[in-house]
Design an enzyme around this catalytic site. Structure first.
Site, PDB file in Angstrom:
ATOM      1  CG  HIS A 148      -0.428   0.282   2.509  1.00 35.59           C
ATOM      2  ND1 HIS A 148      -0.103  -0.712   3.409  1.00 35.59           N
ATOM      3  CD2 HIS A 148      -0.139   1.447   3.134  1.00 35.59           C
ATOM      4  CE1 HIS A 148       0.362  -0.168   4.519  1.00 35.59           C
ATOM      5  NE2 HIS A 148       0.347   1.143   4.375  1.00 35.59           N
ATOM      6  CG  ASP A 178      -0.055  -4.005   2.622  1.00 36.64           C
ATOM      7  OD1 ASP A 178       0.193  -3.562   1.489  1.00 36.64           O
ATOM      8  OD2 ASP A 178      -0.278  -3.266   3.606  1.00 36.64           O
ATOM      9  CB  SER A 251       3.412   1.725   5.902  1.00 41.37           C
ATOM     10  OG  SER A 251       2.180   1.628   6.531  1.00 41.37           O
ATOM     11  N   GLY A 307      -8.331 -26.665  -3.609  1.00 39.04           N
ATOM     12  CA  GLY A 307      -9.619 -26.732  -4.295  1.00 39.04           C
ATOM     13  C   GLY A 307     -10.746 -27.249  -3.436  1.00 39.04           C
TER      14      GLY A 307
END
EC number: 3.4.21.107
Length: 514
Positions: A148, A178, A251, A307
């Site tokens: 981000h 992220d 961040s 799956g």
């Protein structure tokens, strides 16, 4: 820095983050409990205490690792806010939604800069800057940060501790964790740090956070590991919670242990006001390091795919099935895919994966993601009160979801391909079939690439799709497909009908003939 407001935090986590006891805490409690329950808990011996007391100074550690920590500035083109946008009072049930879309007066909660996100068709463009942190993980200039921080950026500039600046390009990014990997070109080898084993960190261990909080430049904060194995809202979440001060701009910065190893990437905070209140979250290094390796090698992640749809095994379910413990992952549905091919059924309880016990669905999801794509793994399920052994060849999750590119067989350059109707296709091989999660016996043509401006993209085709029929006839080679297209042209038709399978599910698509 992602800001989890109190309301958003509780909604996203379902209170589990506040109420869950981390495995590390449980394990620590078990190992420190006295043999005699009537005796008080014993304190560590003096030798152990001498190693656990607060260090006199963190200066040596900061000096050691700081040259590898960087500030990141991004520039992007956004639409200017339009006047007259909706104004909502703080606390409105729609306030979080409009923050996400950047309405006036409500800056986005996970941007590092001050400019709102673009919105409004036809809004004038302006340049927007954002700030974040990162750290160098190789001498040739690989840099790790949060996705981000750089998402949507037109330009990325790296400022090193020495003051030197270099432009960076994106190697790869993963929105599920992220994490993003950047690359700078430097004539000289760069100082770098290495990842440590986040699983060895204990609640109460000292940690050091470095970064660029609030755009103020290089800054160091310290604290302890407050909790481990925190989950917020992501599928692969494994956060270290810390009280080391983390703010906007931190961040992507590193969380160090006392050995100077990166054990986390600072990603989010829990705060009602946007500032640090002592609850910060760093994505654990054992998750990050695997993502970084894949992004460096492929430019994208390649996670295993089983799956199945699963749910937790509650005590009531365990009792009804005659299970000794409420552990494992209960299968609720088995769509076409690797597990179905191996004979798994709805109602099975997955108790073991690749030789290790499965604790819960979250544990299974993370372990499947870490497993090699296209390789067979041993899976044990409980069915009708008895264990059943299965061997399942895992597919690739990104292709099953339609988000991956370059299915296997295109990497070597040896596989013959053809570009038709805005897509690149190649014959489906058993190895490619295993990677994309379909039966190894399936025949057809696999879509490797799709031109975003082409006819195939307009019809919704994606890499990993398999074309099994064209003109209502089977196709197993490039010559078959070309022949069907030629027949359609000869018959005066403007399109050719194709049967396309995605993760085994069929649908018909009429593609226009060039």
């Amino acid at each position: 820095m992602k800001n989890l407001s109190a309301r958003h935090y509780l909604t996203a986590s379902g209170l589990a983050l506040l109420m869950a006891v981390s495995p590390a805490v449980a394990q620590q409690s078990a190992t420190t409990a006295p043999a005699n329950a009537n005796q008080p808990l014993a304190a560590p011996d003096s030798a152990a205490r001498s190693q656990q007391v607060m260090p006199e100074s963190f200066a040596d550690l900061v000096e050691q690792v700081s040259p590898a920590v960087v500030n990141i500035t991004t520039t992007s083109t956004v639409a200017s806010p339009l006047a007259g946008g909706p104004q909502l009072p703080e606390g409105s049930p729609f306030s979080d939604l409009f923050r996400d879309f950047g309405f006036p007066g409500m800056p986005p909660q996970d941007d590092e800069g001050d400019s709102p996100r673009p919105f409004g068709r036809g809004a004038p463009e302006q340049r927007s800057n954002a700030l974040g942190s990162g750290f160098v993980v190789s001498p040739d200039g690989l840099i790790v940060t949060n996705n981000h921080v750089i998402d949507g950026a037109d330009q990325i500039e790296i400022e090193f501790f020495s003051g030197k600046t270099l432009p960076a390009k994106v190697v790869g990014k993963d929105d599920k964790t992220d994490i993003a990997v950047l690359k700078v070109d430097s004539k000289d080898p760069l100082p770098f740090v290495k990842f440590g084993d986040s699983d060895k960190s204990r609640v109460g261990d000292w940690v050091l956070a470095l970064g660029n909080p609030l755009g103020q430049g290089f800054s160091a904060t310290t604290g302890i590991v407050s909790a481990r194995n925190r989950a917020l809202s992501g599928t692969y979440d494994d956060f270290i919670q810390t009280d080391a001060a983390i703010n906007r701009g931190n961040s992507g910065g590193p969380l160090f242990n006392m050995d100077g190893e990166v054990i986390g990437v600072n990603t989010a905070i829990l705060s009602p006001n946007g500032g640090s209140i002592g609850i910060g979250f760093s994505m654990a290094s054992n998750v990050v390091s695997k993502v970084v390796d894949q992004l460096e090698a492929y430019g994208e992640t390649r996670r295993g795919w089983l799956g199945v749809k699963i749910q937790p095994v509650t005590q009531d379910i365990a009792d009804s099935l005659g299970l000794a413990d409420a552990k494992g992952a209960m299968v609720t549905d088995v769509p076409t895919g690797p597990a179905a091919d191996a004979g798994m059924k709805a109602g099975d309880v997955i108790t073991s994966f690749a030789g290790g016990d499965v604790k819960d669905p979250r544990d299974l999801v993370r372990r499947v993601a870490d497993a090699p794509v296209g390789e067979a793994v041993d899976v044990v399920v409980q069915r009708e009160g008895k264990p059943v052994d299965l061997k399942i060849t895992l597919g690739r999750r990104e292709l099953a979801e339609g988000t991956g590119t370059n299915p296997a067989g295109n990497d070597s350059g040896a596989q013959s391909t053809s570009q038709l109707m805005g897509m690149t296709v190649a014959p489906l091989t058993p190895d490619v079939a295993a990677e994309i999660g379909v039966s190894r016996e399936m025949q057809g043509l696999v879509v490797q690439e799709v031109d975003p401006e082409g006819a195939a993209a307009d019809k919704g085709l994606q890499p990993g799709d398999v074309i099994t029929e064209a003109g209502q006839q089977p196709v197993t080679s490039l010559a078959d497909l070309e022949a069907r297209i030629a027949e359609a042209r000869k018959g005066g038709r403007k399109s050719v009908l194709m049967l396309v399978r995605r993760a085994g599910e069929p649908r018909f698509v009429a593609l226009p003939i060039d």
